[in-house]
Design a protein around this motif. Sequence first.
Motif, PDB file in Angstrom:
ATOM      1  N   THR A 236       9.749 -32.872 -44.323  1.00  0.00           N
ATOM      2  CA  THR A 236       9.401 -33.235 -42.913  1.00  0.00           C
ATOM      3  C   THR A 236      10.500 -34.455 -42.435  1.00  0.00           C
ATOM      4  N   THR A 237      10.225 -34.215 -41.083  1.00  0.00           N
ATOM      5  CA  THR A 237      11.168 -35.205 -40.187  1.00  0.00           C
ATOM      6  C   THR A 237      10.353 -36.431 -39.623  1.00  0.00           C
ATOM      7  N   SER A 238      10.939 -37.376 -38.933  1.00  0.00           N
ATOM      8  CA  SER A 238      10.369 -38.272 -38.112  1.00  0.00           C
ATOM      9  C   SER A 238       9.699 -37.487 -36.863  1.00  0.00           C
ATOM     10  N   GLN A 240       8.458 -34.341 -36.673  1.00  0.00           N
ATOM     11  CA  GLN A 240       7.556 -33.583 -36.871  1.00  0.00           C
ATOM     12  C   GLN A 240       6.367 -34.522 -37.248  1.00  0.00           C
ATOM     13  N   ARG A 388      18.355 -28.249 -38.637  1.00  0.00           N
ATOM     14  CA  ARG A 388      18.294 -28.887 -39.640  1.00  0.00           C
ATOM     15  C   ARG A 388      19.071 -30.390 -39.509  1.00  0.00           C
ATOM     16  N   LEU A 390      18.386 -33.207 -37.946  1.00  0.00           N
ATOM     17  CA  LEU A 390      17.664 -34.410 -38.313  1.00  0.00           C
ATOM     18  C   LEU A 390      17.288 -34.539 -39.583  1.00  0.00           C
ATOM     19  N   GLN A 391      16.927 -33.375 -40.159  1.00  0.00           N
ATOM     20  CA  GLN A 391      16.806 -33.291 -41.677  1.00  0.00           C
ATOM     21  C   GLN A 391      17.724 -33.967 -42.559  1.00  0.00           C
ATOM     22  N   GLU A 394      18.033 -37.945 -42.129  1.00  0.00           N
ATOM     23  CA  GLU A 394      17.030 -38.765 -42.717  1.00  0.00           C
ATOM     24  C   GLU A 394      16.847 -38.230 -44.043  1.00  0.00           C
ATOM     25  N   ILE A 399      13.160 -41.505 -43.710  1.00  0.00           N
ATOM     26  CA  ILE A 399      12.494 -40.862 -42.413  1.00  0.00           C
ATOM     27  C   ILE A 399      12.388 -42.125 -41.504  1.00  0.00           C
TER      28      ILE A 399
END
Length: 1091
Positions: A236-238, A240, A388, A390-391, A394, A399
């Motif tokens: 998960t990302t910030s 999301q 992908r 931001l993934q 992070e 995150i």
Amino acid sequence: MEVDPSPSPPSSRPPPLPGYFDPESSGRREEYRRYRKRMSSSNVSPLLGSSLSKSSEARLLYDGGSIPRRPNAGLLLEDIKQEAQDYSNLEGLDGSRMFSSAKRRASLDGGSASDAAYSSGRQAARQTLKPVKMEDDMYVPHEGETSFTMFASLLDSAIQGLMPFPDVILQFERTCRNASDSIRSAATGKLRVVEDKLMQQKAQLLLDEAASWSLLWCLYGKGNEDLSEELFVPPTTSHQEACRFVAVDLTAQLCLRIVLWLEGLASEALDLEKKVRGSHVGSYLPSSGVWHRTQRYLKRNNNDSTIVKHVDFDAPTREGAQLLPDDKKQDELLLEDIWTLLRAGRLEEASELCRSAGQAWRAATLCPFGGIDMFPSLDALLRNGKSRTLQAIELESGIGRQWRLWKWASYCASEKIAEQDGGCYEMAVYALQCSNLKRVLPICMDWESACWAMARSWLDVQVDLVLSQYQTSRPDGRQLDDDMNGAQNSVGPESWPYHVLDQQPRNITALLQNLHSSDFVHENVSRACREQHRQIEMNLMSGDIAHLLDLLWSWLSPAEEDQNTARPLDDPEMIRFGAHVVLVLRYIFSDEIEDELEEKLVTVGDLIINLYVRYLFSEDQEELVGVYASQLQRDLCINLFVEMMELRLNSSLHTMYKLFLSAVEYLPFSSGDASKASFEEIIERVLSRSRQTKPSKYDEDFSDVAHQHHLQSLQKAMVIQWLCFTPPPSIPDFQMITGKLLIRALMHSNTLFREFSLISMRRVPELPAGPHKLLAILAEPLKQKENLISPEDQEVSDNLQEFEDWHEYYSLDATYRNWLKVEMQNAAVSPDMLSAEENDQAVAAAKETLELAFLLLKKDERPWLDAVESSPFEPSQPIFLELHACAMLCLPSGECMLPDATSCTALTSALYSTANEEDVLHRQLKVDVQVSSRDPCCIEVALRCLAAEGDGYGLHEASDGGLLAAIMAAGFKGELSRFQPGVSMAISRLDAWYSDGNGSVESTAAYIIRGLCRRCCLPETILRSMQACISLSAAGNSLDDCDKLIELVGSSESGMLHLFSQQQLQEFLIFERECLISKMELEEEQLSSDS
């Protein structure tokens, strides 16, 4: 009336939208959540139920294929004239379409309404509710159609279940916008300055209303956005996590919806400006933001310390210097447009504008992390796709770390620009990214911008607080509420967002209070808070629907010194808005509603709807009133329709028919639900009130009393028109309803015929207006009686027979008065001057009178107006007979005699004296006479006696009405022995019924009234016939008819003799004597001629 039904495909019920919202109480928020999907498929109101709607679409008078049937010839002729006027006076707004297309952001979860066709279906005579049709998200209504008609059409479609109420809200908004567009385009360059300003103000008010409808949809009509797990690609990302938080937290969801609403309004405003002015925000030449003037200056001279030495984007901040004024001004204009696009939620356009101006670095500051949209909404999540980028960032930094660094950098940039007195728009653009409200609000000059800035900032801070939990250095167990209340000493990015926490509101109430504070926002913003639609929107945001209703009524209610709610109103658009808001809220809160709010929606809501119905009625929009009046509580709905029908009684048939259709189509004909009005109840109330004595304004000398009562009798007769209209065939049980109306018309007309007969006894040539108006109205509907009613029903058969009897009587009455008119005209001329044609005309009229009289008097099958009736009660039951009358005392000259206490007492004694002592004692006769409280020129007479065998019990064979009829007949004939000679009673209303010992009505006693009519009408008919016989004898005709009349009266089988009063018998004997004298004279003439 012929109707072409055009039903639309059914649509699913909109999601239920709950009531109150209190961000302070999580338990209560869960109980009354705003953003929950509706699962019900019904559109039934919790307060009133759905109105009985029929989907129908009537043709105009001629549609190219057929001519629909009209209820009567009068209405047909009126339609022809009206349609001719329509074609000659067709009006529009300078040829422009009133409702042009307007694109809207995505509608409800279940799909867009753009592919569905909705039809309201009802049409009242000429002006109609136009069918609502949406194709490709646009609607083009009939030219000249008003927004009032459009609103009614949309609401009607929703009530019928053809359109979900959330879609209706969107259509209300679109209607207002298109109407505003049309006003602006129609007024451009064609009006004077003052008129143009007024039109522009009206257009702006419509835009304000559109904004309120848009907010209502965003908060209560828009369904929840389900975040599918397929959208989340692990890890998960910030972003999301931010979207997931906003989807479940009610406070964050409220902020999100307010932000999206305000951005949508700004976007609509940009589109409108582009359409009207042709300008476009961000129209710049390529590379206009690369500071060409500063570059050329540096090449020529570099000695000014206030001017930057380099032209990279960090130079002004790093060197603490400025650009050349021209470049600085160009930069500020660019940033102003960037701010405008961000304010409208157009982040991509703002970034593209930066790149086209040669400032790609600025675009990167707006969209970090490779251009990903970090706004916590489903739309942003979908736009980002499964990127992908931001993934990857992070996974390395953790995150939210880069998120905090970006916020911190934006915060530092906004503060640095403020310290260096840089551009206000550049400061605001960076302050917006980090919720630095104190740097954003100075450029928010209007209410919408300030509210958007606060809501956007508050939303971002809530998201930042949630993401701050993912910090590895954060102490465990620390709660968000403690963080918001606690002091933070750190000033680095790790402590974000505590740098801006103190600038944020704690709840929605605090946000709205800040908008009112002139210390916190620009004075224009606090001033705008006093505007009506801004107050409406703030109440919607806070979820205080009860206060919103009170606020609307305080604006719309009549002033204390003017309680006439039917007066012309100055703000029809606000009345329309209030009525539709009430109805929309009733339906979208149908599943979840507090008792207090439910009561408020009923009480205050009905007042507002009632006011709007009255406004539509005052504007001759009768075809629209049924949509709204049908949503009122039972008593209010009935009273309102009764009042409207009474006011339209003297209007054209076309206008009356529109109101009739509006009632019969939107209300059930009869209802078993005591809380809902029905058309049958309205008609009964109208008929009952029409017979009541109306307060009248007479001349000071009361010389016009008789004329006023003559007009009232005409009004009584005209009420029957409501029963003679033909309902549209599209309504359920059309045939049955039409038959019931005709039967009720027969019953009521017979009641009126009885009353009219008792006030048309004077031998004058003027026709009584009431009964002949009745006959004219009923003439055509009765031609269809064989197809509508069954004569096998005894009650129907009796009423039909009585109607035929009255038809014969009034035909004879008209013929007699015609003869009397001719006779009086001939008498005014010397016999030597009369022509043979004039003499022949008088003779023909007299013969016709006698012919009709014998048809009435000598009926073979049954006597005229047979009053033989069997009582429904047994002698063992103590039953009383009552007769109540409202009448005017008339002098022999026909003028009114004003009653007083003395004359009432004298009349009471006179009425007692007409009965013998045995009847007074054994039958407990009671007589009461009083001056009418409604009309000082009338008296109220009440008679009551105990029933007896043959008069209240068993079979009434005498056919004379019994004791009470005998008493009242003396009054009507003016033969009361102990009262002023020749003074008679002219009836205004007459009723008789059976009652119990307590005075409660058990059933009607029609035989008393019919017997009373026989006592008065039959002797008068015979006397009039004798008068015609004498006239014929003077002309040398045979006296055989006179002998037949004498034989009829003297016959015991006819029973005529006991119907005559003493004075009538004396008059009959005088006529008989004159006949004998004429006969003797004729015999002498014959003998002399023979000799």
